[in-house]
Design a protein around this motif. Structure first.
Motif, mmCIF file in Angstrom:
data_model
loop_
_atom_site.group_PDB
_atom_site.id
_atom_site.type_symbol
_atom_site.label_atom_id
_atom_site.label_comp_id
_atom_site.label_asym_id
_atom_site.label_seq_id
_atom_site.Cartn_x
_atom_site.Cartn_y
_atom_site.Cartn_z
ATOM 1 N N GLY A 67 -30.909 -45.302 -19.666
ATOM 2 C CA GLY A 67 -30.343 -45.131 -18.333
ATOM 3 C C GLY A 67 -29.993 -46.445 -17.666
ATOM 4 N N THR A 68 -30.779 -47.476 -17.951
ATOM 5 C CA THR A 68 -30.516 -48.787 -17.350
ATOM 6 C C THR A 68 -29.164 -49.329 -17.803
ATOM 7 O OG1 THR A 68 -32.877 -49.230 -17.173
ATOM 8 C CG2 THR A 68 -31.419 -51.136 -17.074
ATOM 9 N N ARG A 69 -28.727 -48.958 -18.994
ATOM 10 C CA ARG A 69 -27.402 -49.403 -19.469
ATOM 11 C C ARG A 69 -26.301 -48.950 -18.511
ATOM 12 N NH1 ARG A 69 -27.848 -47.947 -25.882
ATOM 13 N NH2 ARG A 69 -29.656 -49.254 -26.287
ATOM 14 N N LEU A 70 -26.433 -47.721 -18.015
ATOM 15 C CA LEU A 70 -25.449 -47.217 -17.062
ATOM 16 C C LEU A 70 -25.564 -47.957 -15.732
ATOM 17 C CD1 LEU A 70 -25.674 -44.934 -19.249
ATOM 18 C CD2 LEU A 70 -24.996 -43.369 -17.445
ATOM 19 N N LEU A 71 -26.792 -48.182 -15.297
ATOM 20 C CA LEU A 71 -27.015 -48.874 -14.026
ATOM 21 C C LEU A 71 -26.553 -50.325 -14.083
ATOM 22 C CD1 LEU A 71 -30.543 -47.460 -13.245
ATOM 23 C CD2 LEU A 71 -28.456 -46.975 -11.985
ATOM 24 N N ASP A 101 -23.031 -33.070 -17.083
ATOM 25 C CA ASP A 101 -22.708 -33.804 -18.296
ATOM 26 C C ASP A 101 -22.739 -35.311 -17.991
ATOM 27 O OD1 ASP A 101 -21.446 -35.061 -20.469
ATOM 28 O OD2 ASP A 101 -20.007 -33.438 -20.732
ATOM 29 N N PRO A 102 -23.560 -36.080 -18.700
ATOM 30 C CA PRO A 102 -23.613 -37.521 -18.457
ATOM 31 C C PRO A 102 -22.266 -38.229 -18.661
ATOM 32 C CG PRO A 102 -25.495 -36.832 -19.737
ATOM 33 C CD PRO A 102 -24.569 -35.652 -19.667
ATOM 34 N N VAL A 103 -21.409 -37.689 -19.519
ATOM 35 C CA VAL A 103 -20.088 -38.284 -19.703
ATOM 36 C C VAL A 103 -19.281 -38.148 -18.404
ATOM 37 C CG1 VAL A 103 -17.917 -38.117 -20.994
ATOM 38 C CG2 VAL A 103 -20.109 -37.996 -22.204
ATOM 39 N N VAL A 104 -19.450 -37.035 -17.715
ATOM 40 C CA VAL A 104 -18.797 -36.849 -16.409
ATOM 41 C C VAL A 104 -19.343 -37.870 -15.410
ATOM 42 C CG1 VAL A 104 -18.496 -35.248 -14.473
ATOM 43 C CG2 VAL A 104 -18.256 -34.421 -16.817
ATOM 44 N N ILE A 105 -20.648 -38.121 -15.467
ATOM 45 C CA ILE A 105 -21.247 -39.133 -14.590
ATOM 46 C C ILE A 105 -20.625 -40.495 -14.873
ATOM 47 C CG2 ILE A 105 -23.383 -40.384 -14.064
ATOM 48 C CD1 ILE A 105 -24.878 -37.688 -14.606
ATOM 49 N N ALA A 106 -20.500 -40.841 -16.150
ATOM 50 C CA ALA A 106 -19.892 -42.127 -16.532
ATOM 51 C C ALA A 106 -18.452 -42.217 -16.033
ATOM 52 C CB ALA A 106 -19.957 -42.306 -18.049
ATOM 53 N N GLU A 107 -17.705 -41.128 -16.160
ATOM 54 C CA GLU A 107 -16.319 -41.108 -15.679
ATOM 55 C C GLU A 107 -16.272 -41.250 -14.161
ATOM 56 O OE1 GLU A 107 -14.814 -37.426 -17.220
ATOM 57 O OE2 GLU A 107 -14.686 -38.206 -19.271
ATOM 58 N N ARG A 116 -20.442 -45.776 -21.509
ATOM 59 C CA ARG A 116 -19.922 -44.463 -21.898
ATOM 60 C C ARG A 116 -20.524 -44.006 -23.224
ATOM 61 N NH1 ARG A 116 -14.740 -42.726 -19.280
ATOM 62 N NH2 ARG A 116 -14.477 -44.172 -17.555
ATOM 63 N N ARG A 117 -20.777 -44.952 -24.128
ATOM 64 C CA ARG A 117 -21.449 -44.599 -25.387
ATOM 65 C C ARG A 117 -22.869 -44.101 -25.109
ATOM 66 N NH1 ARG A 117 -19.293 -49.723 -28.224
ATOM 67 N NH2 ARG A 117 -17.335 -48.944 -29.071
ATOM 68 N N ALA A 118 -23.565 -44.775 -24.198
ATOM 69 C CA ALA A 118 -24.908 -44.334 -23.818
ATOM 70 C C ALA A 118 -24.849 -42.943 -23.198
ATOM 71 C CB ALA A 118 -25.549 -45.339 -22.860
ATOM 72 N N ALA A 119 -23.846 -42.690 -22.375
ATOM 73 C CA ALA A 119 -23.687 -41.371 -21.748
ATOM 74 C C ALA A 119 -23.423 -40.296 -22.799
ATOM 75 C CB ALA A 119 -22.557 -41.406 -20.720
ATOM 76 N N ALA A 120 -22.657 -40.637 -23.832
ATOM 77 C CA ALA A 120 -22.397 -39.670 -24.908
ATOM 78 C C ALA A 120 -23.693 -39.335 -25.654
ATOM 79 C CB ALA A 120 -21.343 -40.216 -25.869
ATOM 80 N N LEU A 121 -24.559 -40.326 -25.867
ATOM 81 C CA LEU A 121 -25.871 -40.060 -26.480
ATOM 82 C C LEU A 121 -26.697 -39.134 -25.595
ATOM 83 C CD1 LEU A 121 -26.838 -43.639 -27.763
ATOM 84 C CD2 LEU A 121 -26.134 -41.668 -29.150
ATOM 85 N N MET A 122 -26.635 -39.378 -24.289
ATOM 86 C CA MET A 122 -27.349 -38.527 -23.336
ATOM 87 C C MET A 122 -26.832 -37.096 -23.397
ATOM 88 S SD MET A 122 -27.468 -40.898 -19.963
ATOM 89 C CE MET A 122 -28.441 -42.369 -19.842
ATOM 90 N N ARG A 123 -25.508 -36.949 -23.522
ATOM 91 C CA ARG A 123 -24.911 -35.605 -23.602
ATOM 92 C C ARG A 123 -25.491 -34.839 -24.783
ATOM 93 N NH1 ARG A 123 -18.593 -35.158 -24.673
ATOM 94 N NH2 ARG A 123 -18.356 -34.770 -22.460
ATOM 95 N N HIS A 124 -25.553 -35.480 -25.945
ATOM 96 C CA HIS A 124 -26.090 -34.820 -27.144
ATOM 97 C C HIS A 124 -27.569 -34.473 -26.954
ATOM 98 C CE1 HIS A 124 -22.442 -35.234 -29.419
ATOM 99 N NE2 HIS A 124 -22.411 -36.530 -29.179
ATOM 100 N N LEU A 125 -28.298 -35.365 -26.348
ATOM 101 C CA LEU A 125 -29.709 -35.122 -26.075
ATOM 102 C C LEU A 125 -29.890 -33.885 -25.195
ATOM 103 C CD1 LEU A 125 -32.748 -36.163 -25.982
ATOM 104 C CD2 LEU A 125 -32.057 -37.143 -23.791
#
Length: 136
Positions: A67-71, A101-107, A116-125
């Motif tokens: 999550g820190t990667r996004l922050l 969806d975390p990808v939506v959050i990233a967008e 965005r790669r981290a968000a995609a991992l979150m989506r799968h999780l």
């Protein structure tokens, strides 16, 4: 800022009771060594205000290393983190697990490629956790 989809949330129908779904969701989160930050029982809160609400509980959780990667990319992402999953019973008696969806959050926050790669991992999780919690 890009336009958001009309319904940026994903929803999974559970084949279990509300209580079983919530317990299995929490177990699936903990089993993946994710940190549970809070659980909010909205129905209990409604009851304390002399109001009624069908079973509705939100679990807030995450992995600070991801999550820190996004922050780091944009601190306003903290408005949407930690991750949240809502378990609730509909008026038809269905039990659902719903999450943004975390990808939506990233967008929404215009994050860069690594975030965005981290968000995609979150989506799968989240997809995996929801599926595990919703099936017998």
């Amino acid at each position: 800022m890009p336009m958001l989809p009309a319904r940026p949330a994903n929803s999974t129908i559970s084949h279990l009771s509300f209580e079983q779904t919530l317990a299995r969701l929490r177990q699936a989160i903990v089993r993946r060594q994710l940190k549970v930050f809070a659980m909010i029982d909205f129905a209990a809160d409604a009851w304390s205000a002399d109001m009624e609400l069908r079973p509705t509980t939100m679990i807030m959780f995450g992995n600070p290393a991801i999550g820190t990667r996004l922050l780091q990319d944009d601190q306003t992402t903290a408005l949407d983190l930690p991750l949240k999953m809502l378990v609730y019973q509909t008026s038809r008696g269905e039990v659902r697990i719903t999450y943004i969806d975390p990808v939506v959050i990233a967008e929404r926050h215009g994050l860069g490629v690594e975030a965005r790669r981290a968000a995609a991992l979150m989506r799968h999780l989240l997809t995996d956790v929801a599926a595990e919690a919703a099936t017998k």
